[in-house]
Design a protein around this motif. Structure first.
Motif, short mmCIF file in Angstrom:
data_model
loop_
_atom_site.label_atom_id
_atom_site.label_comp_id
_atom_site.label_asym_id
_atom_site.label_seq_id
_atom_site.Cartn_x
_atom_site.Cartn_y
_atom_site.Cartn_z
N ASN A 1 0.88 -1.17 0.00
CA ASN A 1 0.00 0.00 0.00
C ASN A 1 0.92 1.22 0.00
N ASP A 2 0.85 2.02 -1.08
CA ASP A 2 1.76 3.16 -1.20
C ASP A 2 1.05 4.49 -0.97
N PHE A 3 0.05 4.48 -0.07
CA PHE A 3 -0.60 5.72 0.33
C PHE A 3 0.44 6.73 0.80
N ASP A 4 0.34 7.95 0.30
CA ASP A 4 1.31 9.00 0.61
C ASP A 4 0.79 9.87 1.76
N GLU A 5 1.30 9.61 2.96
CA GLU A 5 0.84 10.34 4.14
C GLU A 5 1.17 11.83 4.05
N LEU A 6 2.33 12.17 3.54
CA LEU A 6 2.73 13.57 3.49
C LEU A 6 1.87 14.34 2.50
N ALA A 7 1.53 13.73 1.39
CA ALA A 7 0.70 14.40 0.39
C ALA A 7 -0.74 14.58 0.87
N HIS A 8 -1.13 13.79 1.88
CA HIS A 8 -2.49 13.87 2.42
C HIS A 8 -2.45 14.24 3.90
N ALA A 9 -1.58 15.17 4.23
CA ALA A 9 -1.41 15.56 5.63
C ALA A 9 -2.68 16.14 6.23
N ASP A 10 -3.53 16.75 5.39
CA ASP A 10 -4.76 17.34 5.89
C ASP A 10 -5.88 16.32 6.04
N GLN A 11 -5.64 15.09 5.65
CA GLN A 11 -6.65 14.03 5.75
C GLN A 11 -6.43 13.23 7.02
#
Length: 349
Positions: free
Chosen positions: A142-152
């Motif tokens: 799973n390569d979900f990008d935490e930094l790119a979705h910091a507001d989520q």
């Protein structure tokens, strides 16, 4: 004068029967019977171009093993093996887990097309609800990008989720950050047994978690830095029901390029606040790097770790430690019941 009907001789009767059989569609096979093997190739050179398409081709309530051979490639898709499709064997053709990758990037907080969010369990790239599933030579990621979705909110992102019983995972890899590998069961009254060997599991927060009875042996568990570069986390978060064993990690290595003394072996997950659970992890005969804290267990969501079944036995390496009030160890006698054979209760993978 009317001619008499012609009487077929025995040879002609046999020929007619054979012709009728030849013209009968293959679809008349008994329900639940599947082809013994299916093949998947991302480049279009096989009957199926994706994993889910091949699984969909297996009839419901299949009674015999079906091998799905997957040729090297990256398969970006979400895959479900439903509960009514047991006996599936998913095998990477090259023999190397790195050559076949099944990956997606949903997280717990990712919005669903129809409204709401996926939730932790629903974020899984690959989900197995069926019994008697096997996978070999495959990478689940799973390569979900935490930094790119910091507001989520809710960055849990599962690579592989199991809910069935008698699951065998050999020479696989599971890669993610938070909540990589969810080893679960259909409900807390049903045991989901999982055997993992010669595999690699990586992550940083609760990345091996759930209520399954799982044996992880001869494998490498890699602790990784968080996406922001910080070094802190938890290897396991079991939510075991009291009547079942939890996670047994044995004859393995726990390591990673992180700061010394920053990772816990685990913390107890009382899923949904259910105080009747009795989380369990035993780590034995395993090499522990200096990433592991001197006090390797900690509390979770107000539940103290001392109420869980946490123990070590005969570990080695700079992250190992001697028995103490903050570091419980099994006695030799207790260790006799903390083995793969006793853990899996009569099932031999």
């Amino acid at each position: 004068m009317r001619s008499r009907p012609r009487t077929l001789t025995a040879p002609l009767l046999l020929a007619a029967a054979l012709l009728t059989t030849a013209l009968t569609p293959a679809a008349t096979a008994a329900p639940g019977h599947a082809a013994a093997s299916l093949t998947v190739a991302a480049d279009g050179s096989a009957a199926f171009g994706g994993i889910q398409a091949a699984i969909d081709a297996v009839p419901a309530n299949n009674t015999s093993p079906v091998t799905i051979t997957v040729h090297p490639g990256v398969y970006r898709e979400v895959v479900l093996v439903p509960s009514d499709k047991p006996h599936i064997r998913l095998v990477g053709s090259s023999g190397r887990a790195a050559d076949v990758t099944i990956v997606y990037n949903n997280s717990s907080g990712t919005p669903k097309p129809g409204g709401g969010t996926y939730g932790t369990s629903g974020s899984a790239t690959f989900a197995v609800d069926a019994d008697d599933f096997q996978a070999r030579n495959i990478t689940f990621a799973n390569d979900f990008d935490e930094l790119a979705h910091a507001d989520q909110p809710n960055h849990q992102a599962v690579a592989l989720r199991t809910r069935g019983d008698r699951i065998v995972l050999s020479n696989i890899a599971a890669h993610g950050d938070q909540d990589t590998l969810l080893l679960d069961s259909a409900n807390k009254d049903r045991q989901g047994r999982v055997h993992i060997s010669h595999s690699t599991i990586s992550g940083n927060v609760d990345f091996i978690f759930g209520r399954a009875t799982a044996v992880i042996t001869r494998s490498v568990i890699q602790v990784t830095r968080r996406p922001d570069g910080t070094s802190a986390g938890y290897v396991t978060a079991p939510s075991t029901a009291p009547r079942f064993p939890g996670f047994l990690i044995t004859d393995s290595t726990i390591t990673g390029e992180v700061s010394a003394g920053t990772y816990y072996l685990g913390r107890p997950w009382y899923s949904g606040g259910d105080a009747t659970l009795h989380p369990q992890v035993t780590v034995r005969d395993t090499q522990l790097s200096d990433a592991i804290r001197a006090t390797p267990w900690t509390d979770m969501s107000g539940f103290p770790w001392q109420g869980a079944r946490f123990a070590e036995y005969r570990n080695s390496g700079p992250g190992a430690g001697t028995p103490s009030g903050t570091r419980p160890h099994l006695t030799d006698q207790q260790a006799g019941s903390h083995t793969p054979a006793t853990w899996l209760g009569g099932w031999t993978p």
